[in-house]
Design an enzyme around this catalytic site. Structure first.
Site, short mmCIF file in Angstrom:
data_model
loop_
_atom_site.label_atom_id
_atom_site.label_comp_id
_atom_site.label_asym_id
_atom_site.label_seq_id
_atom_site.Cartn_x
_atom_site.Cartn_y
_atom_site.Cartn_z
CB CYS A 83 39.20 39.92 42.12
SG CYS A 83 38.55 40.78 40.69
CE LYS A 123 43.86 35.33 37.98
NZ LYS A 123 43.84 36.69 37.42
CB ALA A 182 38.06 35.01 31.43
CD GLU A 195 39.76 38.80 27.26
OE1 GLU A 195 38.79 39.59 27.37
OE2 GLU A 195 40.21 38.13 28.23
CG ASP A 208 29.86 34.52 25.47
OD1 ASP A 208 30.18 33.76 26.41
OD2 ASP A 208 28.85 35.26 25.52
N PRO A 263 44.73 40.24 31.00
CG PRO A 263 46.12 41.63 32.27
CD PRO A 263 44.78 40.95 32.30
N GLY A 264 46.85 38.42 30.81
CA GLY A 264 47.78 37.32 30.59
C GLY A 264 48.61 36.90 31.79
#
Length: 488
Positions: A257, A141, A135, A159, A186, A138-139
């Site tokens: 998170c 990690k 997942a 994604e 998915d 926005p990038g």
């Protein structure tokens, strides 16, 4: 000030470890987050970056769990996202806690072992490794993982959200990532399509986001525990898929998170209840100095905001110790892949163009591919995986073939290092990033295509016409505003 829902506070009180207090949790949740960045070591060492930015008023405090991460304070207000150094990919604005999962994925012990098993300095540790970020957008990690892999091996960045794939690609390109393939699925399909394929997997799962309250005071205003039930079922399905896609002996990092046990420890225990001894929880207690302060009895890291003055985060390291049964038969291969292997003569001509024009050597650990008149550079480990699933984009676009010669692509210049560049001043770099041509004070012989740089790092390509540099920056990268530091 953060808006707390009483049901949320009751939930936190149930899950908060006994050595931590609710008073501290509320106090730290109301504190603004410290600004944190990660230096992009694909382009610049963190020492050189500190030397570059210190005269511009940056003060650095190391983040203990990321050797290239820093909390920074600035002596002047500036829009960091519009600075030249950010736009050229020298750093990523990234919350400190979110640097934990990639660090856990490649913890120092594993990197050291890989280095011992190579004949050189370990720079090719990952050359045959296949890694999945389930997942990605926005990038932050994804690009951190690419830097840890030194652009070696293959990193598949997936994604699910179509609108976020474009943002993901923009960040991957800006940071000079060359070993990446983007997918749009998915992530529950990976266990079926890529059964026991990956050496390492990061699943930074969709979650309730309770740990982000310091960034968004209204994040938990309407918190409802019942809303989490659907999220938890998704998380369980995703971790099952990740485990099936993992090679025997491979490692999986599960992170969120969120702050609740329900979305964190319970999801990991769900996996163990399904696969028993094939699932081994790895301890992260020694991942960095004082990691034990956030360590659970299982060895997971449950980071509460008050422990390190950061966002809340959860990180678990899981090993696959034995094979498990495939749930579904292997899917049929995808057909009509539009790329073909470049012929040896084509590769040599293209390599000669890059050498002669830019002093760039094409990497040995990659494969040149052709689609119509386009030449691309694919990470070699992706070749056996072609047909197993559809890819949105693989590797980097090198150049377009012209009637005579080639035209280099912007992303190739950002990803492939070159010693020969046309260095620009602050003002010239600003003009270039705003899409303008650069007038030259001294007229000279036209040099054709040149790489223009700032602080010895590439900005893009221009055509040297003798009296000016004609701007070749892609139109979608042209900025209306560039932020420059004022000189004291």
């Amino acid at each position: 000030m953060a808006h707390f829902n009483q049901n949320f506070l009751d939930s936190i009180e149930r899950d908060l470890p006994s050595h931590l207090s609710m008073e501290d949790f509320i106090a730290y949740s109301n504190k603004p987050l410290r600004l944190s960045i990660r230096v992009n070591t694909l382009k610049i060492s963190h020492d050189n970056f500190i030397d570059l930015m210190t005269p511009k008023g940056w003060h650095f405090e190391p983040i203990p769990w990321c050797k290239d991460g820093f909390w920074v304070t600035l002596t002047q207000e500036i829009q960091l996202g519009n600075t030249i150094e950010h736009l050229q990919g020298l750093f990523y604005i990234q919350e400190a806690s979110s640097m934990l999962p990639p660090t856990a994925l490649f913890e120092p012990l594993e990197v050291a072992v890989a280095a011992e098993n190579t004949e050189d300095d370990g720079s090719d540790d990952f050359s045959n490794k296949i890694v999945l970020d389930m997942a990605s957008a926005p990038g932050s990690k994804t690009t951190q993982i690419a830097a840890l892999m030194k652009n070696q091996g293959l990193l598949i960045a997936n994604e699910y959200s179509a609108s976020r794939v474009k943002v993901l690609h923009a960040n991957v390109a800006r940071m000079g990532v060359a070993n990446c393939a983007l997918t749009h699925f998915d992530a529950r399909v990976f266990g079926e399509y890529m059964f026991e394929t990956f050496d390492s997997i990061l699943l930074d799962a969709p979650c309730s986001g309770e740990g982000t309250i310091r960034k968004d005071p209204d994040a938990l205003k309407n918190w409802d525990n019942n809303d989490d039930k659907g999220i938890v079922e998704t998380q369980k399905a995703l971790i099952e898929s990740a485990f099936l896609a993992l090679k025997v002996g491979g490692s999986l990092v599960y992170s969120t998170c969120a702050l609740s046990r329900q979305e964190n420890q319970d999801v990991c225990h769900h996996l163990k209840s399904l696969y028993g001894d094939a699932v081994e929880f790895g301890s992260l207690a020694t991942l960095f100095p004082q990691a034990d302060k956030a360590c659970t009895e299982e060895g997971f890291l449950h980071v509460w905001p008050q422990i390190y003055d950061s966002e809340g985060f959860f990180v678990a390291k899981i090993y696959k110790t034995s094979a498990v049964e495939r749930q579904l038969p292997e899917p049929r291969k995808q057909k009509n892949f539009p790329f073909t292997l470049a012929k040896p003569k084509q590769v040599e001509e293209l390599a000669q163009y890059f050498r002669d024009s830019f002093s760039i050597s094409l990497p040995d650990n990659a494969q040149v591919m052709v689609r119509d008149l386009e030449f691309w550079l694919f990470p070699s480990p992706v070749i056996p995986l072609i047909g197993k699933m559809r890819y949105q984009r693989i590797g980097i676009k090198l150049a377009d073939a012209l009637k005579k010669g080639y035209k280099v692509r912007h992303e190739a210049v950002l990803a492939l290092s070159s010693p020969t560049r046309f260095e620009l001043s602050d003002e010239q770099a600003k003009e270039f990033l705003m899409g303008r041509d650069i007038s030259l004070l001294e007229k000279g012989k036209p040099q054709g295509e040149v790489i223009v740089s700032y602080a010895s790092n590439p900005l893009g390509v221009a055509k040297h016409l003798g009296n000016k540099l004609k701007n070749n920056l892609p139109r979608d990268l042209v900025k209306d505003k560039i932020a420059l530091y004022s000189h004291n």
